[in-house]
Motif scaffolding. Sequence first.
Motif, PDB file in Angstrom:
ATOM      1  N   SER A  99      22.673   9.856   4.618  1.00 42.07           N
ATOM      2  CA  SER A  99      21.432  10.465   4.985  1.00 42.07           C
ATOM      3  C   SER A  99      21.074   9.915   6.567  1.00 42.07           C
ATOM      4  O   SER A  99      20.842  10.703   7.308  1.00 42.07           O
ATOM      5  N   CYS A 100      20.703   8.681   6.467  1.00 41.71           N
ATOM      6  CA  CYS A 100      19.987   8.186   7.920  1.00 41.71           C
ATOM      7  C   CYS A 100      21.138   7.628   8.724  1.00 41.71           C
ATOM      8  O   CYS A 100      20.919   7.293   9.707  1.00 41.71           O
ATOM      9  N   CYS A 125      15.227   4.822   4.407  1.00 42.69           N
ATOM     10  CA  CYS A 125      15.070   6.188   4.536  1.00 42.69           C
ATOM     11  C   CYS A 125      14.703   7.209   3.477  1.00 42.69           C
ATOM     12  O   CYS A 125      14.225   8.044   3.456  1.00 42.69           O
ATOM     13  N   HIS A 162      18.204   4.623  -1.166  1.00 43.71           N
ATOM     14  CA  HIS A 162      18.285   3.757   0.400  1.00 43.71           C
ATOM     15  C   HIS A 162      16.967   3.605   0.599  1.00 43.71           C
ATOM     16  O   HIS A 162      16.136   4.622   1.277  1.00 43.71           O
ATOM     17  N   CYS A 203      24.685   4.817   5.113  1.00 42.57           N
ATOM     18  CA  CYS A 203      24.131   5.677   4.269  1.00 42.57           C
ATOM     19  C   CYS A 203      24.189   7.004   4.955  1.00 42.57           C
ATOM     20  O   CYS A 203      24.154   7.509   6.142  1.00 42.57           O
TER      21      CYS A 203
HETATM   22 ZN   LIG Z   1      19.460   5.836   4.399  1.00 42.71          ZN
END
Ligand SMILES: [Zn+2]
Length: 334
Positions: A147-148, A300, A297, A145
């Motif tokens: 983002s995380c 997160c 996701h 992912c």
């Molecule tokens: Zn994530």
Amino acid sequence: MRSVSEPVVDDVDPGTVPTRLDAGSTNAIGRMLGLLGDEWTLLILQRALRGTTRYGQFLDEVAISNAVLTSRLATMEREGLLRRVVYQERPVRAEYVLTQRGRGLWPVTIAIWDWERRWVPRHAATLPAMRHALCGQNFAPVLTCTSCREVVRSGDVHAEWGPSGSWERSVPESTTRRRSDPRVDRTSAGLFPETMAIFGNRWSSALIGASLRGLTRFGDFEEALGAPPSLVAERLRAFCDIGVLEARGRRTSGADGRAEYHLTDKGHAFYPVVAVAIDWAQHWYAAEEGPALVQRHVPCGAALAVALACDQCSADLHGSDIEVVPRAHRRSDR
Ligand SMILES: [Zn+2]
Ligand SMILES: [Zn+2]
């Protein structure tokens, strides 16, 4: 000079500008499946990503007929994956250069390579290793992912249809060159039969998509896909045969409403291929109404954006950092 009355030619370059899809038409997922659900196209793409550009080279390296190569190059050019560049005038010689859109497909070929070598026994010994130039190690791609930075598994993703999403709009328009019986399918190279069993048939890919979204019952597959029961039964059986799905519960004969079909570990392991292909599709095909699929996701909470990372050094992979390790250099492994 162009006169005022002449029609303005639409010169938007599909290699760099996303395709706009008309309202109500086949959506991004359907367009992607229509294009990539063809083994020859994937093989040409794979060679192009490794630097092949000339017709004769493709002919040798892919072991393809003139007719099939010509038709696939034309399709790939029309769809904006390749650009034909004339490098010699007399006689005319051209090369086929990947566009930005075409190069953006490297994660799909890498994810297929990884799944095939892990889960398809006859490919474990034949597919070359890949090296990550950044860390110098032979690697496996990990779906992460953005983002995380955590690993993304199919069960961690919440997905719902967006404005252009529906099962109906996510299956490619049928084409006459596809045949229902893979045994007589001369349009296939036969190199990635299991990937093609999932990807290379309009109903198969939808069925795997439905499984990933948690459907298990025959009736639910039939209803979601709007496909004839005999076809759903045949596809489910084929997936059980290659070990992507397993039937659980009471199963009497044929189209049994009581059996449940669950993805096996092998089936779940195909998810990165699906995830990166959808990611590419939703970037390059923009429906007027909005996206086909809205994904989050769950761990997160961010809107899902995926990348492939190196399992050795954890850095994000880039297509240009991936090297094929020739098999001759791996004799010592045996
Ligand atoms: Zn994530
Ligand atoms: Zn690395």
